[in-house]
Motif scaffolding. Structure first.
Motif, PDB file in Angstrom:
ATOM      1  N   ASP A  78       0.812  -1.221   0.000  1.00 12.95           N
ATOM      2  CA  ASP A  78       0.000   0.000   0.000  1.00 12.95           C
ATOM      3  C   ASP A  78       0.848   1.274   0.000  1.00 12.95           C
ATOM      4  O   ASP A  78       0.320   2.372  -0.191  1.00 12.95           O
ATOM      5  N   THR A  79       2.155   1.142   0.215  1.00 12.94           N
ATOM      6  CA  THR A  79       3.036   2.309   0.292  1.00 12.94           C
ATOM      7  C   THR A  79       2.957   3.159  -0.973  1.00 12.94           C
ATOM      8  O   THR A  79       2.992   4.379  -0.902  1.00 12.94           O
ATOM      9  N   LEU A  80       2.833   2.520  -2.124  1.00 15.61           N
ATOM     10  CA  LEU A  80       2.800   3.262  -3.387  1.00 15.61           C
ATOM     11  C   LEU A  80       1.402   3.711  -3.790  1.00 15.61           C
ATOM     12  O   LEU A  80       1.214   4.262  -4.876  1.00 15.61           O
ATOM     13  N   GLN A  81       0.442   3.514  -2.908  1.00 17.53           N
ATOM     14  CA  GLN A  81      -0.921   3.983  -3.186  1.00 17.53           C
ATOM     15  C   GLN A  81      -1.015   5.458  -2.810  1.00 17.53           C
ATOM     16  O   GLN A  81      -1.571   5.830  -1.784  1.00 17.53           O
ATOM     17  N   VAL A  82      -0.408   6.286  -3.653  1.00 16.45           N
ATOM     18  CA  VAL A  82      -0.346   7.730  -3.435  1.00 16.45           C
ATOM     19  C   VAL A  82      -0.914   8.417  -4.674  1.00 16.45           C
ATOM     20  O   VAL A  82      -0.935   7.840  -5.762  1.00 16.45           O
ATOM     21  N   PRO A  83      -1.369   9.666  -4.542  1.00 14.46           N
ATOM     22  CA  PRO A  83      -1.956  10.357  -5.696  1.00 14.46           C
ATOM     23  C   PRO A  83      -0.949  10.669  -6.794  1.00 14.46           C
ATOM     24  O   PRO A  83       0.134  11.180  -6.514  1.00 14.46           O
ATOM     25  N   ALA A 114      19.920   1.350  -5.052  1.00 11.31           N
ATOM     26  CA  ALA A 114      18.779   2.019  -5.684  1.00 11.31           C
ATOM     27  C   ALA A 114      18.318   1.268  -6.929  1.00 11.31           C
ATOM     28  O   ALA A 114      17.118   1.067  -7.137  1.00 11.31           O
ATOM     29  N   ARG A 115      19.269   0.834  -7.754  1.00 12.06           N
ATOM     30  CA  ARG A 115      18.892   0.080  -8.959  1.00 12.06           C
ATOM     31  C   ARG A 115      18.152  -1.201  -8.600  1.00 12.06           C
ATOM     32  O   ARG A 115      17.155  -1.558  -9.228  1.00 12.06           O
ATOM     33  N   LYS A 116      18.617  -1.890  -7.580  1.00 10.73           N
ATOM     34  CA  LYS A 116      17.955  -3.134  -7.151  1.00 10.73           C
ATOM     35  C   LYS A 116      16.551  -2.844  -6.622  1.00 10.73           C
ATOM     36  O   LYS A 116      15.618  -3.603  -6.874  1.00 10.73           O
ATOM     37  N   MET A 117      16.426  -1.762  -5.872  1.00 13.71           N
ATOM     38  CA  MET A 117      15.111  -1.423  -5.307  1.00 13.71           C
ATOM     39  C   MET A 117      14.091  -1.181  -6.412  1.00 13.71           C
ATOM     40  O   MET A 117      12.929  -1.586  -6.292  1.00 13.71           O
ATOM     41  N   ILE A 118      14.512  -0.529  -7.501  1.00 20.76           N
ATOM     42  CA  ILE A 118      13.608  -0.251  -8.624  1.00 20.76           C
ATOM     43  C   ILE A 118      12.988  -1.549  -9.126  1.00 20.76           C
ATOM     44  O   ILE A 118      11.811  -1.601  -9.461  1.00 20.76           O
ATOM     45  N   HIS A 119      13.786  -2.601  -9.188  1.00 25.73           N
ATOM     46  CA  HIS A 119      13.312  -3.870  -9.738  1.00 25.73           C
ATOM     47  C   HIS A 119      12.654  -4.780  -8.703  1.00 25.73           C
ATOM     48  O   HIS A 119      11.853  -5.633  -9.059  1.00 25.73           O
ATOM     49  N   ARG A 120      12.974  -4.591  -7.444  1.00 27.72           N
ATOM     50  CA  ARG A 120      12.441  -5.485  -6.407  1.00 27.72           C
ATOM     51  C   ARG A 120      11.136  -5.004  -5.783  1.00 27.72           C
ATOM     52  O   ARG A 120      10.372  -5.802  -5.253  1.00 27.72           O
ATOM     53  N   ILE A 121      10.897  -3.719  -5.799  1.00 29.38           N
ATOM     54  CA  ILE A 121       9.676  -3.197  -5.182  1.00 29.38           C
ATOM     55  C   ILE A 121       8.554  -3.242  -6.213  1.00 29.38           C
ATOM     56  O   ILE A 121       8.622  -2.557  -7.232  1.00 29.38           O
ATOM     57  N   PRO A 122       7.522  -4.041  -5.954  1.00 23.93           N
ATOM     58  CA  PRO A 122       6.435  -4.177  -6.932  1.00 23.93           C
ATOM     59  C   PRO A 122       5.790  -2.825  -7.266  1.00 23.93           C
ATOM     60  O   PRO A 122       5.471  -2.040  -6.388  1.00 23.93           O
ATOM     61  N   GLY A 123       5.656  -2.578  -8.569  1.00 27.61           N
ATOM     62  CA  GLY A 123       4.993  -1.368  -9.047  1.00 27.61           C
ATOM     63  C   GLY A 123       5.914  -0.188  -9.263  1.00 27.61           C
ATOM     64  O   GLY A 123       5.539   0.785  -9.922  1.00 27.61           O
TER      65      GLY A 123
END
Length: 193
Positions: A78-83, A114-123
C-alpha cells in the motif's frame, strides 16, 4: 561510502547525525513545494551521516521516508498507493509525463542499492519517470557517483522541485547540500578547498 553510526552516540546530533560540533540542523531551509515526496530509503542508509534523504525530508514538510529491505520486515504494497505518482530515477528514454504529478517517489541508497530497489519493489519500475537534467558544474560531494551525471538524493530532489515548481525553486536545497558537504568534510578532517 558513508559509514553507519550508532544512533544513540551522545557525540552526535540525533537529527543530522553529524558530530554535534558540526551539526547543520540550524541551516536546514524550509521548502514549501507543490508536490509530496515519498522517499523509499534502503534500510542500510538509515544511520549514515552521509544520507542526504534524511535532511531533505527535514527541509520539505510534505516529504516522508519509508525504509526498505531490513531483515525480518515485509514491504507494504500500500506504500505506493499515493496520488498521481512519478518516479525520480534516471531513464534517458523516459517519455514526457502523462500527467502532472502530485507525488514524487524517490529511491535512496547507494547506486547499486537504488537500482535493485527499482526492480524489487512491486509497481516501482512501471511508474512514469520524472526526467531531470545532469548538473552542469562540478561540486564537492559526500560520495563519488559512478558516472559524471550522478547526483545525491538531495540534489536530485532539488532538481525535481525546479522541474515542478519552476527554475530556482530547489536552490535552497542545493545550497544546503553544499553546507552539508562542507560540514561533513570538516568532521572528517578533510580540507575543503
Amino acid at each position: 561510502m558513508g559509514r553507519r553510526i550508532e544512533p544513540d552516540d551522545p557525540r552526535r546530533c540525533h537529527a543530522c547525525l553529524l558530530l554535534t560540533e558540526h551539526c547543520v540542523c540550524a541551516e536546514v531551509p524550509t521548502l514549501n513545494v507543490s508536490v509530496d515526496f515519498l522517499i523509499i530509503r534502503h534500510w542500510k542508509e538509515r544511520y549514515k551521516a552521509s544520507n542526504s534523504a534524511r535532511l531533505s525530508a527535514m527541509a520539505i514538510p510534505n516529504a516522508s521516508i519509508v525504509d526498505y529491505g531490513a531483515p525480518n520486515t515485509r514491504w507494504d504494497s500500500d506504500t505506493l498507493q499515493v496520488p498521481s505518482p512519478v518516479l525520480l530515477f534516471p531513464d534517458k528514454n523516459a517519455p514526457p509525463l502523462p500527467y502532472k504529478p502530485q507525488t514524487i517517489v524517490v529511491v535512496d541508497g547507494s547506486w547499486p542499492q537504488a537500482r535493485k530497489m527499482i526492480h524489487r519493489i512491486p509497481g516501482l519500475s512501471t511508474l512514469p519517470r520524472l526526467h531531470i537534467s545532469p548538473i552542469d558544474s562540478p561540486r564537492k560531494r559526500l560520495r563519488t557517483p559512478p558516472s559524471p551525471e550522478g547526483v545525491s538524493t538531495m540534489e536530485a530532489i532539488a532538481q525535481a522541485i525546479d522541474v515542478i515548481d519552476g527554475t530556482g525553486s530547489g536552490a535552497p536545497l542545493n545550497s544546503f547540500y553544499d553546507v552539508l558537504v562542507r560540514a561533513s568534510l570538516r568532521a572528517r578532517g578533510t580540507t575543503i578547498d
